[in-house]
Design an enzyme around this catalytic site. Structure first.
Site, PDB file in Angstrom:
ATOM      1  N   HIS A 195     -18.187-104.759  40.351  1.00  0.00           N
ATOM      2  CA  HIS A 195     -18.457-103.338  40.156  1.00  0.00           C
ATOM      3  C   HIS A 195     -17.307-102.728  39.352  1.00  0.00           C
ATOM      4  CE1 HIS A 195     -18.471 -99.066  41.337  1.00  0.00           C
ATOM      5  NE2 HIS A 195     -19.779 -99.196  41.456  1.00  0.00           N
ATOM      6  N   VAL A 197     -15.128-100.437  39.706  1.00  0.00           N
ATOM      7  CA  VAL A 197     -13.830-100.133  40.323  1.00  0.00           C
ATOM      8  C   VAL A 197     -13.116-101.378  40.838  1.00  0.00           C
ATOM      9  CG1 VAL A 197     -14.498 -97.787  40.982  1.00  0.00           C
ATOM     10  CG2 VAL A 197     -14.795 -99.664  42.625  1.00  0.00           C
ATOM     11  N   LYS A 198     -13.756-102.545  40.756  1.00  0.00           N
ATOM     12  CA  LYS A 198     -13.132-103.764  41.264  1.00  0.00           C
ATOM     13  C   LYS A 198     -12.078-104.282  40.282  1.00  0.00           C
ATOM     14  CE  LYS A 198     -15.551-103.999  45.092  1.00  0.00           C
ATOM     15  NZ  LYS A 198     -16.494-102.879  44.969  1.00  0.00           N
ATOM     16  N   ASN A 199     -11.443-105.409  40.636  1.00  0.00           N
ATOM     17  CA  ASN A 199     -10.299-105.890  39.863  1.00  0.00           C
ATOM     18  C   ASN A 199     -10.668-106.326  38.454  1.00  0.00           C
ATOM     19  OD1 ASN A 199      -9.650-105.833  42.726  1.00  0.00           O
ATOM     20  ND2 ASN A 199      -7.699-106.726  42.124  1.00  0.00           N
TER      21      ASN A 199
END
Length: 402
Positions: A195, A197-199
């Site tokens: 997603h 906002v993930k790393n």
């Protein structure tokens, strides 16, 4: 009145003029060009970039196999299917997570059972897990909350003792390590999310890493309608055009567009995670002397991927509740958040018969946590704006000991 509502807590100017979200993606020209390459090619959906992305993720985390899905929730659903979870099976997980960690169990007509959390790490408490095991228990889904690995040794010991499958929800933990081993190489199946906002991001996307060939084959089939083109698995083979649907699967395939973006993003993961670590260390250094808040726990042998930075408000040391502190920080133009609402608090789960009081540590934590902005694109000015705003708000609401 409308203008008054926008004023910072002391009626003055907010720390920031521009809103700072708690997380966001970082895409550069190489990412854009990787997507353009796919758009100019022959495949948009299932093409060569998917298998390349799977191979690179598996190699990075140290697993034999990886199977890409359209999103992390779909990947968890696939893992529950591969684990054989079905009607009436119980699966133990944590309430301090996104709803998908429990929904994937419901998709397979299983029953989520919520274990309490460790009050120090906020991860699932193995002692609580052990106390909830019944003859119906089929699996455990620990969550590496904020990117900090769960107590995997204890969880796997319990799983081995009771013949359970461990599906690790590592949506936050790509790049994290546990006692020298990369997350993704340890559990029976491990899910990573991509997603925005993930790393790293593929827009939407998820993947399951596993060392088990049986799980791998089930995941491959499940994500594509239950269809196989493998001659050895067919009842007949009249020609290379032929395929057979062997089970009721889903259309959970990742696209080549997503996979190409993921390949490009994966090259930068180590840099992104180093930047996340840098931000977290600055927060730790600058906020450590504020007695009204508790900072994230650290432990020897664990390396977090720092997906989130969560502070905990000491309720006995402030004049107001957590929600008022959030409102004040938002007026400073910080996009603070809460991770997470206990899953069984949601109306849908309440309708299934879950009641508040199940997990006292998790419920107490929920009332006090605030997620601060943390993502690689943040500048030093952004970081120190967060620090300044937190100090300003907490000092304003602190109970004086004079």
């Amino acid at each position: 009145m409308a203008n008054e509502e926008k004023l910072a807590i002391n009626g003055g100017k907010p720390v920031r003029d521009k809103f700072l979200p708690y997380g966001r993606q970082w895409l550069d020209e190489s990412d854009i060009q990787s997507v353009i390459e796919v758009l100019k090619g022959d495949y948009l959906t299932t093409g060569p970039f998917i298998s390349e992305f799977e191979s690179k993720v598996a190699n990075y985390v140290g697993s034999k196999y990886a199977v890409a899905f359209s999103n992390g929730t779909a990947a968890l659903h696939g893992a529950c299917y591969a684990a054989g979870i079905s009607n009436g099976d119980e699966v133990i997980t944590t309430p301090i997570t996104f709803a998908a960690s429990a929904n994937c169990i419901l998709f397979q007509r299983g029953k989520p059972v919520f274990a309490d959390i460790d009050p120090v790490t906020y991860n699932i408490d193995p002692a609580s897990v052990e106390g909830l095991i019944t003859p119906k228990t089929k699996a455990i889904i620990p969550v590496d909350f904020t990117g900090f690995p769960a107590d995997l040794d204890s969880i796997h010991f319990i799983a081995s003792k009771h013949n359970l499958i461990v599906i690790e929800d590592a949506a936050h933990a790509l790049g994290a390590t546990y006692k020298g081993k990369k997350i993704g190489s340890i559990s029976d199946m491990t899910m990573f999310s991509f997603h925005p906002v993930k790393n790293i991001t593929t827009g939407e996307g998820g993947i399951i890493a596993t060392n088990n060939i049986s799980f791998y084959e089930k995941l491959i089939q499940f994500r594509s309608h239950g269809i196989t083109r493998d001659i050895k698995k067919m009842k007949q083979h009249p020609g290379n055009w032929y395929y057979e649907m062997k089970l009721l699967g889903y259309n959970y395939r990742m696209t080549d567009i997503q996979a190409a973006l993921g390949i490009s993003q994966l090259k930068k993961l180590e840099y992104y995670n180093e930047k996340r670590k840098y931000i977290a260390e600055l927060y730790n250094q600058e906020l450590k002397n504020i007695k009204q808040i508790k900072l994230p726990a650290m432990a020897a042998g664990y390396l977090s991927s720092w997906h989130l930075y969560v502070i905990r408000v000491n309720s006995s040391q402030v004049k107001v509740g957590r929600n008022q502190i959030i409102n004040a920080l938002q007026k400073e133009n910080l996009g603070v958040n809460v991770h997470y609402i206990p899953v069984y608090y949601h109306p849908y789960f309440q309708g299934l018969g879950y009641e508040k009081g199940l997990c006292p540590n998790a419920e107490e934590l929920y009332e006090e946590i605030i997620t601060l902005p943390l993502y690689p694109l943040m500048s030093d000015d952004d970081i120190f704006d967060v620090i300044k705003a937190v100090k300003k708000v907490i000092e304003y609401y602190a109970i004086s000991n004079d």
